[in-house]
Write a protein that holds these residues in place. Structure first.
Motif, PDB file in Angstrom:
ATOM      1  N   LEU A   9       0.909  -1.401  -0.013  1.00 23.36           N
ATOM      2  CA  LEU A   9       0.093  -0.010   0.017  1.00 23.36           C
ATOM      3  C   LEU A   9       0.703   1.331   0.034  1.00 23.36           C
ATOM      4  O   LEU A   9       0.477   2.190  -1.179  1.00 23.36           O
ATOM      5  CB  LEU A   9      -1.010  -0.021   1.356  1.00 23.36           C
ATOM      6  N   PRO A  10       1.943   1.425   0.780  1.00 19.19           N
ATOM      7  CA  PRO A  10       2.623   2.484   0.671  1.00 19.19           C
ATOM      8  C   PRO A  10       3.526   2.802  -0.493  1.00 19.19           C
ATOM      9  O   PRO A  10       3.550   3.881  -0.902  1.00 19.19           O
ATOM     10  CB  PRO A  10       3.693   2.319   2.049  1.00 19.19           C
ATOM     11  N   LEU A  11       3.779   1.608  -0.981  1.00 19.64           N
ATOM     12  CA  LEU A  11       4.616   1.700  -2.216  1.00 19.64           C
ATOM     13  C   LEU A  11       3.591   2.058  -3.474  1.00 19.64           C
ATOM     14  O   LEU A  11       4.191   2.914  -4.163  1.00 19.64           O
ATOM     15  CB  LEU A  11       5.134   0.309  -2.563  1.00 19.64           C
ATOM     16  N   ALA A  12       2.554   1.444  -3.257  1.00 16.19           N
ATOM     17  CA  ALA A  12       1.287   2.046  -4.474  1.00 16.19           C
ATOM     18  C   ALA A  12       1.157   3.384  -4.406  1.00 16.19           C
ATOM     19  O   ALA A  12       1.147   4.382  -5.312  1.00 16.19           O
ATOM     20  CB  ALA A  12       0.127   1.254  -4.300  1.00 16.19           C
ATOM     21  N   LEU A  13       1.210   4.172  -3.166  1.00  7.10           N
ATOM     22  CA  LEU A  13       0.928   5.522  -2.880  1.00  7.10           C
ATOM     23  C   LEU A  13       1.945   6.324  -3.396  1.00  7.10           C
ATOM     24  O   LEU A  13       1.960   7.275  -3.741  1.00  7.10           O
ATOM     25  CB  LEU A  13       0.627   5.667  -1.131  1.00  7.10           C
ATOM     26  N   GLY A  14       3.231   5.679  -3.146  1.00  6.16           N
ATOM     27  CA  GLY A  14       4.303   6.544  -3.491  1.00  6.16           C
ATOM     28  C   GLY A  14       4.257   6.813  -5.003  1.00  6.16           C
ATOM     29  O   GLY A  14       5.017   7.526  -5.657  1.00  6.16           O
ATOM     30  N   VAL A  15       3.942   5.916  -5.970  1.00  2.00           N
ATOM     31  CA  VAL A  15       3.647   5.933  -7.304  1.00  2.00           C
ATOM     32  C   VAL A  15       2.430   6.911  -7.738  1.00  2.00           C
ATOM     33  O   VAL A  15       2.734   7.773  -8.357  1.00  2.00           O
ATOM     34  CB  VAL A  15       3.280   4.357  -7.887  1.00  2.00           C
ATOM     35  N   PHE A  56       8.512  -7.406 -11.958  1.00  2.80           N
ATOM     36  CA  PHE A  56       9.199  -7.738 -10.545  1.00  2.80           C
ATOM     37  C   PHE A  56       8.506  -8.605  -9.858  1.00  2.80           C
ATOM     38  O   PHE A  56       9.279  -9.268  -9.096  1.00  2.80           O
ATOM     39  CB  PHE A  56       9.283  -6.393  -9.873  1.00  2.80           C
ATOM     40  N   THR A  57       7.383  -8.959 -10.028  1.00  2.00           N
ATOM     41  CA  THR A  57       6.812 -10.019  -9.326  1.00  2.00           C
ATOM     42  C   THR A  57       7.139 -11.282  -9.668  1.00  2.00           C
ATOM     43  O   THR A  57       7.526 -12.324  -9.136  1.00  2.00           O
ATOM     44  CB  THR A  57       4.940 -10.029  -9.334  1.00  2.00           C
ATOM     45  N   LEU A  58       7.320 -11.458 -11.398  1.00  2.00           N
ATOM     46  CA  LEU A  58       7.893 -12.600 -11.768  1.00  2.00           C
ATOM     47  C   LEU A  58       9.500 -12.721 -11.262  1.00  2.00           C
ATOM     48  O   LEU A  58       9.911 -14.031 -11.061  1.00  2.00           O
ATOM     49  CB  LEU A  58       7.770 -12.595 -13.235  1.00  2.00           C
ATOM     50  N   LEU A  59      10.326 -11.635 -11.527  1.00  2.00           N
ATOM     51  CA  LEU A  59      11.513 -11.680 -11.186  1.00  2.00           C
ATOM     52  C   LEU A  59      11.884 -12.186  -9.568  1.00  2.00           C
ATOM     53  O   LEU A  59      12.654 -12.913  -9.277  1.00  2.00           O
ATOM     54  CB  LEU A  59      12.288 -10.453 -11.297  1.00  2.00           C
ATOM     55  N   ILE A 137      11.398   1.501  -8.580  1.00  2.00           N
ATOM     56  CA  ILE A 137      11.836   1.191  -6.886  1.00  2.00           C
ATOM     57  C   ILE A 137      10.712   0.591  -6.258  1.00  2.00           C
ATOM     58  O   ILE A 137      10.720  -0.314  -5.447  1.00  2.00           O
ATOM     59  CB  ILE A 137      12.621   2.152  -6.191  1.00  2.00           C
ATOM     60  N   MET A 138       9.762   1.358  -6.382  1.00  2.00           N
ATOM     61  CA  MET A 138       8.444   1.095  -5.741  1.00  2.00           C
ATOM     62  C   MET A 138       7.698  -0.292  -6.249  1.00  2.00           C
ATOM     63  O   MET A 138       7.458  -1.296  -5.329  1.00  2.00           O
ATOM     64  CB  MET A 138       7.261   2.077  -5.966  1.00  2.00           C
ATOM     65  N   ALA A 139       7.643  -0.431  -7.668  1.00  2.00           N
ATOM     66  CA  ALA A 139       7.540  -1.690  -8.143  1.00  2.00           C
ATOM     67  C   ALA A 139       8.381  -3.113  -7.628  1.00  2.00           C
ATOM     68  O   ALA A 139       7.603  -3.968  -7.474  1.00  2.00           O
ATOM     69  CB  ALA A 139       7.373  -1.759  -9.587  1.00  2.00           C
ATOM     70  N   ALA A 140       9.411  -2.604  -7.548  1.00  2.00           N
ATOM     71  CA  ALA A 140      10.649  -3.797  -7.148  1.00  2.00           C
ATOM     72  C   ALA A 140      10.100  -4.194  -5.665  1.00  2.00           C
ATOM     73  O   ALA A 140      10.326  -5.193  -5.297  1.00  2.00           O
ATOM     74  CB  ALA A 140      11.910  -3.215  -7.528  1.00  2.00           C
ATOM     75  N   ALA A 145       7.661  -7.986  -2.227  1.00  2.00           N
ATOM     76  CA  ALA A 145       6.758  -8.359  -1.116  1.00  2.00           C
ATOM     77  C   ALA A 145       5.511  -9.607  -1.581  1.00  2.00           C
ATOM     78  O   ALA A 145       5.239 -10.268  -0.653  1.00  2.00           O
ATOM     79  CB  ALA A 145       6.030  -7.019  -0.646  1.00  2.00           C
ATOM     80  N   ILE A 146       5.276  -9.265  -2.778  1.00  2.00           N
ATOM     81  CA  ILE A 146       4.189 -10.360  -3.344  1.00  2.00           C
ATOM     82  C   ILE A 146       5.010 -11.719  -3.464  1.00  2.00           C
ATOM     83  O   ILE A 146       4.612 -12.785  -3.174  1.00  2.00           O
ATOM     84  CB  ILE A 146       3.633  -9.852  -4.697  1.00  2.00           C
ATOM     85  N   GLY A 147       6.317 -11.669  -4.236  1.00  2.00           N
ATOM     86  CA  GLY A 147       7.058 -13.047  -4.401  1.00  2.00           C
ATOM     87  C   GLY A 147       7.175 -13.737  -2.998  1.00  2.00           C
ATOM     88  O   GLY A 147       7.181 -14.783  -2.844  1.00  2.00           O
TER      89      GLY A 147
END
Length: 223
Positions: A9-15, A56-59, A137-140, A145-147
């Motif tokens: 959530l905070p990373l999405a907010l950063g975008v 980045f989720t796949l990576l 960076i946010m997406a990474a 976190a997802i992975g």
């Protein structure tokens, strides 16, 4: 899944709190070809966000699997590095903030927004979302976190959709508001543009600093 949502959530907010794309969207909505170009830009913005978070989720799936009950040094190290990069970006934004009554400088390409076609609008939205260092960076961070969350395929899709919806919201809202009430939105959009132009550097510096410190803290906690 709740823990992963809390992480992203905070990373999405950063975008989402990215003044430059919002200013670009507003300028398009104030241009002669407002509807077509604004919608196209929003489509490109969303597509870029999806491409980055999915990539980045796949990576993250290629990272060595750790014991769930043990520390996670690889993910922790990556988070610390990403957090440091965010703090570096925050310092750069703070250094470049306007002083006194000096007029804030905007990218020179914004002067040509009035002439953009819908195709170029899509391309610009895609570039600003998918190739922006801060957004990457946010997406990474979100991908890690997802992975590391041990989610099922359906849960992963839900988290990516939530991340995308939040990250795209600040560009989507003015576009949708304009489509719903174009005649009444011109002055509010102009007022918002002026405020964003004046305050964008300071807002981004504070936001990046906070998210960077949080990410470093999460990275240290992974050891």
């Amino acid at each position: 899944m709740g823990g992963v949502l809390g992480d992203i959530l905070p990373l999405a907010l950063g975008v989402a709190i990215s003044p430059i794309p919002i200013i670009a969207a507003i300028l398009m909505l104030l241009s002669p070809n407002a509807t077509a170009t604004g919608v196209a830009f929003l489509g490109g913005w969303i597509a870029g966000i999806v491409v980055a978070i999915v990539a980045f989720t796949l990576l993250s799936t290629v990272l060595p699997e750790d014991d769930p009950d043990a520390s996670h040094p690889i993910q922790g190290t990556i988070r610390i590095v990403l957090g440091v990069l965010l703090i570096v970006l925050a310092a750069a934004q703070w250094r470049d903030r306007p002083r006194g009554h000096a007029a804030p400088e905007l990218p020179k390409w914004m002067s040509a927004i009035d002439t953009l076609t819908p195709v170029k609008g899509i391309g610009l939205g895609l570039l600003l979302s998918a190739l922006n260092p801060k957004n990457l960076i946010m997406a990474a961070g979100a991908g890690i976190a997802i992975g590391a969350g041990g989610l099922s395929a359906s849960q992963t899709v839900v988290v990516i959709v939530v991340y995308t919806a939040i990250a795209a919201a600040t560009v989507a809202v003015p576009v949708i508001a304009y489509l719903a009430a174009a005649d009444r939105m011109a002055q509010p959009l102009e007022n918002l543009r002026e405020r964003l132009v004046r305050d964008n550097k300071v807002v981004m510096a504070v936001l990046l600093l906070v998210i960077g410190v949080v990410m470093i803290g999460k990275g240290i906690g992974s050891f």
